[in-house]
Write a protein that holds these residues in place. Sequence first.
Motif, PDB file in Angstrom:
ATOM      1  N   ASN A  14       0.802  -1.224   0.000  1.00 33.30           N
ATOM      2  CA  ASN A  14       0.000   0.000   0.000  1.00 33.30           C
ATOM      3  C   ASN A  14       0.833   1.272   0.000  1.00 33.30           C
ATOM      4  O   ASN A  14       0.267   2.365  -0.068  1.00 33.30           O
ATOM      5  CB  ASN A  14      -0.930   0.027   1.227  1.00 33.30           C
ATOM      6  CG  ASN A  14      -1.934  -1.104   1.221  1.00 33.30           C
ATOM      7  OD1 ASN A  14      -2.525  -1.403   0.185  1.00 33.30           O
ATOM      8  ND2 ASN A  14      -2.108  -1.762   2.364  1.00 33.30           N
ATOM      9  N   LYS A  73      -1.953   4.033  -0.258  1.00 32.53           N
ATOM     10  CA  LYS A  73      -3.309   3.567  -0.553  1.00 32.53           C
ATOM     11  C   LYS A  73      -3.916   2.997   0.730  1.00 32.53           C
ATOM     12  O   LYS A  73      -3.317   2.126   1.370  1.00 32.53           O
ATOM     13  CB  LYS A  73      -3.288   2.476  -1.628  1.00 32.53           C
ATOM     14  CG  LYS A  73      -2.953   2.976  -3.020  1.00 32.53           C
ATOM     15  CD  LYS A  73      -3.081   1.863  -4.044  1.00 32.53           C
ATOM     16  CE  LYS A  73      -2.799   2.364  -5.442  1.00 32.53           C
ATOM     17  NZ  LYS A  73      -2.938   1.289  -6.459  1.00 32.53           N
ATOM     18  N   PHE A  74      -5.082   3.495   1.068  1.00 37.55           N
ATOM     19  CA  PHE A  74      -5.754   3.004   2.264  1.00 37.55           C
ATOM     20  C   PHE A  74      -6.174   1.557   2.060  1.00 37.55           C
ATOM     21  O   PHE A  74      -6.824   1.209   1.074  1.00 37.55           O
ATOM     22  CB  PHE A  74      -6.978   3.866   2.577  1.00 37.55           C
ATOM     23  CG  PHE A  74      -6.636   5.288   2.912  1.00 37.55           C
ATOM     24  CD1 PHE A  74      -6.171   5.627   4.179  1.00 37.55           C
ATOM     25  CD2 PHE A  74      -6.756   6.282   1.959  1.00 37.55           C
ATOM     26  CE1 PHE A  74      -5.851   6.939   4.492  1.00 37.55           C
ATOM     27  CE2 PHE A  74      -6.444   7.598   2.262  1.00 37.55           C
ATOM     28  CZ  PHE A  74      -5.987   7.927   3.533  1.00 37.55           C
ATOM     29  N   ALA A  75      -5.800   0.709   3.040  1.00 32.17           N
ATOM     30  CA  ALA A  75      -6.103  -0.719   2.922  1.00 32.17           C
ATOM     31  C   ALA A  75      -7.602  -0.970   2.847  1.00 32.17           C
ATOM     32  O   ALA A  75      -8.066  -1.861   2.129  1.00 32.17           O
ATOM     33  CB  ALA A  75      -5.489  -1.475   4.100  1.00 32.17           C
ATOM     34  N   PHE A  76      -8.389  -0.171   3.565  1.00 32.04           N
ATOM     35  CA  PHE A  76      -9.834  -0.378   3.600  1.00 32.04           C
ATOM     36  C   PHE A  76     -10.554   0.370   2.475  1.00 32.04           C
ATOM     37  O   PHE A  76     -11.730   0.136   2.229  1.00 32.04           O
ATOM     38  CB  PHE A  76     -10.396   0.042   4.962  1.00 32.04           C
ATOM     39  CG  PHE A  76     -10.030   1.443   5.366  1.00 32.04           C
ATOM     40  CD1 PHE A  76     -10.851   2.511   5.078  1.00 32.04           C
ATOM     41  CD2 PHE A  76      -8.823   1.681   6.027  1.00 32.04           C
ATOM     42  CE1 PHE A  76     -10.504   3.792   5.440  1.00 32.04           C
ATOM     43  CE2 PHE A  76      -8.477   2.959   6.394  1.00 32.04           C
ATOM     44  CZ  PHE A  76      -9.313   4.030   6.091  1.00 32.04           C
ATOM     45  N   ILE A  77      -9.857   1.297   1.804  1.00 32.30           N
ATOM     46  CA  ILE A  77     -10.419   1.985   0.633  1.00 32.30           C
ATOM     47  C   ILE A  77      -9.334   2.025  -0.438  1.00 32.30           C
ATOM     48  O   ILE A  77      -8.686   3.052  -0.651  1.00 32.30           O
ATOM     49  CB  ILE A  77     -10.888   3.421   0.964  1.00 32.30           C
ATOM     50  CG1 ILE A  77     -11.694   3.456   2.257  1.00 32.30           C
ATOM     51  CG2 ILE A  77     -11.737   3.970  -0.185  1.00 32.30           C
ATOM     52  CD1 ILE A  77     -12.136   4.850   2.648  1.00 32.30           C
ATOM     53  N   PRO A  78      -9.067   0.929  -1.130  1.00 32.77           N
ATOM     54  CA  PRO A  78      -7.933   0.858  -2.063  1.00 32.77           C
ATOM     55  C   PRO A  78      -8.048   1.778  -3.264  1.00 32.77           C
ATOM     56  O   PRO A  78      -7.066   1.994  -3.970  1.00 32.77           O
ATOM     57  CB  PRO A  78      -7.927  -0.613  -2.484  1.00 32.77           C
ATOM     58  CG  PRO A  78      -9.343  -1.076  -2.270  1.00 32.77           C
ATOM     59  CD  PRO A  78      -9.826  -0.329  -1.068  1.00 32.77           C
TER      60      PRO A  78
END
Length: 610
Positions: free
Chosen positions: A532, A568-573
């Motif tokens: 990420n 990159k946000f893991a919960f909002i890729p």
Amino acid sequence: MKQQGFHIIFMLLLCTFAAQAQLDAIQELPEVVLADAKLLHFSKGFKVEKLSDSVIKRNATSLTETLRYNSSIYFKENGFGMVSSPSFRGTNAAQTAVIWNGININSNFTGQTDFNTISPLNYDAISIRSGGGGVQYGSGAVGGSIHLNNNFSFDKTNSTNLGLRYGSFSTIAANASTTQSWDDHYLNVGVDFISSENDYDYVGKSKTNNHGQFLRFSAKVNEARKLKNGFASWNSEYSYNDRNFSGSLNTLGRDAYKDINTRNLWQLQQNIGVFTTKASFAHLFEEYKYFPSSEKYYYEGGKANTFIGALQTEVFLLKKLRLNGKLEYDYVSASGENVGDNSRKTLAAVVLLNHKISDKLSYGVNLRKEFLNDFDNPFLFSADAKWKLTNNYALRLNGSKNYRVPTFNDLYWYAGGNFQLQPETSYQVEVGQDFVFGNLKADVAAYYISSKDLIKWIPGNGGLWVPVNINKTENYGVEVNLNYAFNFNKRNRLSLNANYSYTKAEDLEKEKQLIYVPFHKAGGSLQYDSKNLSAYIQGLFNGEAFTTTDNSDRVDAYSVFNIGIDYKFAFIPNITFGGRLKNVFNTYYENVAYRPMPSRSIEIFLNFNI
């Protein structure tokens, strides 16, 4: 900058529309139709570099910034965001062609393109073709050419991208684009906007870059429809620039400049047996207004319309021999306070051939002849070959004759134009080698260019400057490109990209190096990627460059470093957040004498892929 509000509203409307799209759960690699197939099929023996999307996005302020850090091209920039012109392999700005979807878009007035007026985010592919390209791309492609392409695919696509940026010196920027394809249709729409007060400090000078505000807005539409045995396409682009010109260390800025450019290209391609026939029509419009005082309404300006019609047929025999024949007619009409009303007509016949003798050896021969215009048109040719001796080593060779016709300013400028000028001509040869050593890829090229009848403005009678054909120059040098990548595991990767160039560009009459051509230039980036996170450091070294023809004055050598991080946000890729610190060590540097470049600055960004 009164049109700033209109451009912001236009962008917001597009963003609102684009946000309705949803990304398909499964995407397949699309079959892409190339906007400029000649670049792929008839440049086998030339050095062609394609910039990656990540490289473009991290240097997205302008095409100047994109190429300065990622190529061997030197840029003369009259302060950040101001007029920017390239020196490609030691040639001048008018000897570098800018090719938009296969069409030369250099100005009919100046013969060059201002790279600060172009957004790199408007294109699907940006490529750098080194070496002479006069046969394929016409006037000005002497040192090399920059290719800006909008490709398309009919594979099902439903995607939208939105980017927001904010940085030092009150800089705001945004871009949005959406791509939709369904059945036999393709549509891509996008906008890009940037505005800046540009009031950076002159490092160590106790002065500020006043009167350097700039604004750029651009919009694009690319559409295609699949036919039974071919396709029909439309590429359109609009750009508006409004700039107050910065002063220098010794002068205050007062003047301003506004310009508008529109470009439209319609193409119809049909496949008939082994033949592929394409008919195309293009209209280019450019208009500029120069204000001696930005606070007053008075201005001097000019506008030009270019109409281009072309018909070409290509045949590919036995998967070995590719032959392309093309007829192109150009009509240019220009008017302005300083050049009057003038026009130019040109008919060009072009033949391109590429023969793949085997999987390891191919060669090409290209020919061009122009008619109708008022010049003694040279017969142009080029030849190239590439030989892959082993899986780890390839050799390429190319040679060409190229040219540049005088511009409307050269011929008709009210205070000294010379309509007796002849086209510049040049001969070029290049030898290149590709090496692969495990994870390391290297490209080494050596070139030689001999030019004559160069157009130069010199002092004439009564103190007026006039253009004449006098200069003879000799350019030679070496370019090295390195790429290295190492994967620690499936999630961690380290990559290095580096380039170096040595350029000798000599005025043979004076036996002096040409102005604003550094002997040495180097750049590169070191990047670490995980699942990420992406972090990088980017560096640029420019050697000293002379600023006078007798080589008595110069701009000093300098090194500049930038660092950046993307997450990159893991919960909002689909969302990427990051920032960049430019000129980390707050270095004072100039690309043009007495025109300081920005101090240390920061930029943060937020990108959405919907």
